[in-house]
Enzyme design. Sequence first.
Site, PDB file in Angstrom:
ATOM      1  N   TYR A  63       0.862  -1.179   0.000  1.00 62.64           N
ATOM      2  CA  TYR A  63       0.000   0.000   0.000  1.00 62.64           C
ATOM      3  C   TYR A  63       0.896   1.226   0.000  1.00 62.64           C
ATOM      4  O   TYR A  63       1.822   1.328   0.796  1.00 62.64           O
ATOM      5  CB  TYR A  63      -0.909   0.017   1.234  1.00 62.64           C
ATOM      6  CG  TYR A  63      -1.806   1.241   1.289  1.00 62.64           C
ATOM      7  CD1 TYR A  63      -2.817   1.431   0.352  1.00 62.64           C
ATOM      8  CD2 TYR A  63      -1.638   2.213   2.273  1.00 62.64           C
ATOM      9  CE1 TYR A  63      -3.631   2.546   0.394  1.00 62.64           C
ATOM     10  CE2 TYR A  63      -2.458   3.335   2.327  1.00 62.64           C
ATOM     11  CZ  TYR A  63      -3.449   3.500   1.381  1.00 62.64           C
ATOM     12  OH  TYR A  63      -4.255   4.609   1.426  1.00 62.64           O
ATOM     13  N   ASP A 103       9.317   2.981   0.488  1.00 65.07           N
ATOM     14  CA  ASP A 103       8.195   3.593   1.185  1.00 65.07           C
ATOM     15  C   ASP A 103       8.304   3.165   2.643  1.00 65.07           C
ATOM     16  O   ASP A 103       7.869   2.080   3.035  1.00 65.07           O
ATOM     17  CB  ASP A 103       6.875   3.133   0.558  1.00 65.07           C
ATOM     18  CG  ASP A 103       5.661   3.724   1.272  1.00 65.07           C
ATOM     19  OD1 ASP A 103       5.838   4.327   2.346  1.00 65.07           O
ATOM     20  OD2 ASP A 103       4.548   3.573   0.749  1.00 65.07           O
ATOM     21  N   LYS A 114       3.583   8.884   9.217  1.00 68.33           N
ATOM     22  CA  LYS A 114       3.256   8.297  10.516  1.00 68.33           C
ATOM     23  C   LYS A 114       4.186   8.783  11.654  1.00 68.33           C
ATOM     24  O   LYS A 114       3.952   9.866  12.172  1.00 68.33           O
ATOM     25  CB  LYS A 114       3.191   6.782  10.381  1.00 68.33           C
ATOM     26  CG  LYS A 114       2.089   6.413   9.359  1.00 68.33           C
ATOM     27  CD  LYS A 114       1.649   4.984   9.313  1.00 68.33           C
ATOM     28  CE  LYS A 114       0.388   4.866   8.488  1.00 68.33           C
ATOM     29  NZ  LYS A 114       0.508   4.230   7.199  1.00 68.33           N
TER      30      LYS A 114
HETATM   31  C1  LIG Z   1      -0.026   4.750   5.760  1.00 71.96           C
HETATM   32  C2  LIG Z   1       0.799   4.488   4.564  1.00 71.96           C
HETATM   33  C3  LIG Z   1       0.835   5.368   3.455  1.00 71.96           C
HETATM   34  C4  LIG Z   1      -0.091   6.533   3.318  1.00 71.96           C
HETATM   35  O1  LIG Z   1       0.078   7.508   4.288  1.00 71.96           O
HETATM   36  P1  LIG Z   1      -1.149   8.496   4.606  1.00 71.96           P
HETATM   37  O2  LIG Z   1      -0.577   9.435   5.613  1.00 71.96           O
HETATM   38  O3  LIG Z   1      -2.254   7.637   5.105  1.00 71.96           O
HETATM   39  O4  LIG Z   1      -1.497   9.173   3.335  1.00 71.96           O
HETATM   40  C5  LIG Z   1       1.741   5.106   2.445  1.00 71.96           C
HETATM   41  N1  LIG Z   1       2.558   4.047   2.497  1.00 71.96           N
HETATM   42  C6  LIG Z   1       2.544   3.185   3.513  1.00 71.96           C
HETATM   43  C7  LIG Z   1       3.501   2.039   3.535  1.00 71.96           C
HETATM   44  C8  LIG Z   1       1.649   3.361   4.574  1.00 71.96           C
HETATM   45  O5  LIG Z   1       1.598   2.466   5.563  1.00 71.96           O
END
Ligand SMILES: *Cc1c(COP(=O)(O)O)cnc(C)c1O
Length: 425
Positions: free
Chosen positions: A143, A238, A266
């Site tokens: 994701y 990511d 996060k």
């Molecule tokens: C949470 C998440 C995102 C997206 O971040 P948001 O602040 O929700 O837009 C992207 N990549 C990973 C791996 C994530 O866990």
Amino acid sequence: MERNTQQMFELARHFIPGGVNSPVRSFKGVGGSPLFTRKGKGPHIFSEEGNTFIDFCLSWGALILGHAHPIIVKDLQDAVKQGTGFGTATRAETELARLIVDAVPSIDQVRLTTSGTEAVMSAIRLARAYTNKNKVLKFSGAYHGHADHLLTKCGSGAATLDIPDSAGVPEDFSRHTLTIPFRDAEILHHTIEKHHQDLAAVILEPIQGNHGLNVPERKYLATLRELCDTYKIILIFDEVITGFRISYGGAQQYFHISPDLTCLGKIIGGGLPVGGYGGKREIMKLLAPEGAVYQAGTLAGNPLAVTAGISTLKWLKEHHPYPILSKNTGYLERECNQLLQKYHYPLEVHSHSSMWGFKNKRNKEGARGVFLLSFNQLFHALLSQGVYISPSAWEVNFLSTSHTQKEVSQTLDKLEKALKKIKEE
Ligand SMILES: *Cc1c(COP(=O)(O)O)cnc(C)c1O
């Protein structure tokens, strides 16, 4: 105002689509009315209905210090008195950027955004501009936020052109996205060799946390790094979950693999909305105002959000809680598995650092259905015992520094009670 969950949810649904501002909060996967939280403190959240839960979702991993950590609260109180935002440069932004650059060796410069989604979107734009190529390769199960061209699934299981996974995304938009299975070196070689001429970037969660917990071998990541070097492809990690979670320098420090660009989110916002992406100076200098790649944000680098991020990173740097987080999570994993086995429950817990999740014990036909049903049953049994885990079988859970041995033991007691109750039903 109503304090009964079902009534609160009905009212919310009247004014907000599905009653929530992010789909997975709605309990759609597990059934029932979602949790309405009134406040949080340390490892606990307190619902509007007056129940207390040990929280392992922790704002989807953002709260590595737990809820309302005194230092963050104090720093935010001081900051808010100075104003909530100026739309000008502030010294605090440089301070957070400097903490990130010092922590993550592959990052020379970092640009702050308001979400992880924006960080990923912008990193890909930058990679395309830098390489003058179009395609992006990602992995199934990953994701990367909700940008149009990343909301795709693989058309045929092989590396064909993707089809959109959400309504409202024109097929054209995902024309440049490829998806292949994670941790299959042969398919990786094949795909990169076939598409490298137009492949701008490979993006991955170095440890997947949004579709179960999937940890690759270092060798696989090293192969990927080599292939990207050979074919001049930008390697994007990511690390929105893994950054400052797997270690202070993220998963890249743990694996000793250096990506070209890194996306963060996060934890770097300490519970407030922050994202960021960074990497080599040579790439980052293409960003406006220095370069031709446009990316902006009215509230990007917001002083309150940045303050919470600075307090969090400073605390992590000073206290280095990673060994103890891993130890507590490993203990939770082992003891949970003993109990699940004792009650012949068809789930298994696995963990890495302070990330933990459930996995399917059996690998048979129909196992996915059994896995989901078992998870949903356990989710609700745990909830009624006062333990809140992510309301989706695929999402990982976390430990914070506020989860001590005491909360871990309490959780194990509650798990045993939940399993007993399920058995009696
Ligand atoms: C949470 C998440 C995102 C997206 O971040 P948001 O602040 O929700 O837009 C992207 N990549 C990973 C791996 C994530 O866990």
